[in-house]
Design a protein around this motif. Sequence first.
Motif, short mmCIF file in Angstrom:
data_model
loop_
_atom_site.label_atom_id
_atom_site.label_comp_id
_atom_site.label_asym_id
_atom_site.label_seq_id
_atom_site.Cartn_x
_atom_site.Cartn_y
_atom_site.Cartn_z
N LEU A 30 0.84 -1.20 0.00
CA LEU A 30 0.00 0.00 0.00
C LEU A 30 0.87 1.24 0.00
N ASN A 31 0.30 2.34 -0.46
CA ASN A 31 0.97 3.63 -0.47
C ASN A 31 0.16 4.63 0.34
N VAL A 32 0.85 5.53 1.00
CA VAL A 32 0.21 6.66 1.67
C VAL A 32 0.89 7.92 1.14
N ASN A 33 0.12 8.76 0.47
CA ASN A 33 0.68 9.96 -0.14
C ASN A 33 0.91 11.06 0.88
N GLN A 34 1.79 11.97 0.54
CA GLN A 34 2.07 13.09 1.43
C GLN A 34 0.80 13.89 1.71
N GLY A 35 0.52 14.12 3.00
CA GLY A 35 -0.65 14.89 3.39
C GLY A 35 -1.95 14.12 3.38
N GLU A 36 -1.89 12.82 3.16
CA GLU A 36 -3.10 11.99 3.09
C GLU A 36 -3.41 11.38 4.45
N PHE A 37 -4.70 11.12 4.69
CA PHE A 37 -5.16 10.46 5.90
C PHE A 37 -5.71 9.10 5.50
N VAL A 38 -5.02 8.04 5.88
CA VAL A 38 -5.42 6.67 5.53
C VAL A 38 -5.71 5.90 6.80
N ALA A 204 -10.96 9.37 7.45
CA ALA A 204 -9.97 9.08 6.42
C ALA A 204 -10.35 9.56 5.02
N ASP A 205 -9.30 9.68 4.18
CA ASP A 205 -9.46 9.84 2.74
C ASP A 205 -9.65 8.48 2.07
N ARG A 206 -8.97 7.48 2.61
CA ARG A 206 -9.09 6.11 2.12
C ARG A 206 -9.11 5.16 3.32
N VAL A 207 -9.84 4.06 3.17
CA VAL A 207 -9.87 3.02 4.20
C VAL A 207 -9.33 1.73 3.58
N ILE A 219 -11.05 1.42 -0.03
CA ILE A 219 -12.28 2.17 -0.30
C ILE A 219 -12.00 3.65 -0.15
N VAL A 220 -12.28 4.41 -1.20
CA VAL A 220 -12.10 5.86 -1.18
C VAL A 220 -13.27 6.50 -0.45
N ILE A 221 -12.96 7.40 0.48
CA ILE A 221 -13.99 8.11 1.25
C ILE A 221 -14.09 9.53 0.69
N ASP A 222 -15.09 9.75 -0.13
CA ASP A 222 -15.22 11.03 -0.84
C ASP A 222 -16.21 11.97 -0.16
N LEU A 232 -22.88 14.40 9.87
CA LEU A 232 -22.68 13.12 9.20
C LEU A 232 -23.45 11.96 9.81
N ILE A 233 -23.83 12.06 11.06
CA ILE A 233 -24.35 10.89 11.75
C ILE A 233 -25.61 10.32 11.08
N GLU A 234 -26.40 11.19 10.42
CA GLU A 234 -27.58 10.74 9.69
C GLU A 234 -27.44 10.93 8.18
N ASP A 235 -26.23 11.18 7.72
CA ASP A 235 -25.98 11.43 6.30
C ASP A 235 -26.02 10.12 5.51
N ASP A 236 -26.76 10.10 4.41
CA ASP A 236 -26.93 8.86 3.64
C ASP A 236 -25.61 8.38 3.05
N ALA A 237 -24.79 9.30 2.54
CA ALA A 237 -23.51 8.90 1.95
C ALA A 237 -22.60 8.29 3.01
N PHE A 238 -22.59 8.89 4.20
CA PHE A 238 -21.78 8.35 5.29
C PHE A 238 -22.27 6.95 5.67
N LYS A 239 -23.58 6.78 5.77
CA LYS A 239 -24.13 5.47 6.12
C LYS A 239 -23.79 4.43 5.06
N THR A 240 -23.87 4.83 3.79
CA THR A 240 -23.59 3.89 2.70
C THR A 240 -22.12 3.45 2.73
N LEU A 241 -21.21 4.42 2.91
CA LEU A 241 -19.79 4.08 2.97
C LEU A 241 -19.47 3.22 4.19
N SER A 242 -20.07 3.56 5.33
CA SER A 242 -19.83 2.76 6.54
C SER A 242 -20.32 1.34 6.35
#
Length: 252
Positions: A30-38, A204-207, A219-222, A232-242
């Motif tokens: 795996l790679n972690v880019n500069q300034g990225e949160f993985v 994260a930016d990526r999981v 998985i990219v977290i966009d 976010l706690i009731e956000d549909d996109a957050f729920k779908t990614l989780s």
Amino acid sequence: MKTLAIKNLSKTYFDAYQGAHVTAVRDVSLNVNQGEFVAVVGPSGCGKTTVLNMIAGFIPNSGGEILLDGRAVSGPGPERGVVFQSHALFPWKTVLDNVGFGPKMRGKPKAECDTIAREYIALAGLSHAEDRYPNELSGGMQQRVGVARALANHPDILLMDEPFASVDAQTRMTLQEELTRIWQERRPTILFITHDVPEAVFLADRVIVLSKGTVLDEIVIDLPRPRVWDDLIEDDAFKTLSARVLQKVRSA
């Protein structure tokens, strides 16, 4: 340039109880880019902490390579800051001296150490507590000091091993929001180990999902930033990614 590049990493050790060699990590790349949160998630025993300990230089790898800014990792070094589940602060030192410890070890004069320490103490929202000792702080404050201490040494990458696992749920959510705020202000490169799927998705930016010592999925977290739990706690996109990450973890 990739800040961290892991290629075909493996770790095998002899288990005296079983009387056999055990492979804890198998062919992880795996790679972690500069300034990225993985964030790295996976079931217990999947090799998450073993991978982090090899990157930190605490244990040797059995195969593959770990490159930080193109240089091979062969042991611990100040370019890799580590924040543990337990805060690991020096109990006899104040917050100011704990956070200034790294610059002091690099030979900087006391006045410069204090200036650097106060900068990161303020970043962690703890300026009012710089003269306190660890036993005078709450668990959440202790962990914030731990993050400030790691960042004050200006590491190329911050390695975090379930740093919020020992605090209560409300404090944990506050610390997660504080960490995303600090990350957005300073953009340190972070590799974050956790069992908590919503935490990984929130931060994260990526999981990266590990299974049986190898990478199962990425998985990219966009989700937009800044991120706060009230949004976010009731956000549909957050729920779908989780749900997507959780399904991968359960399949592991």
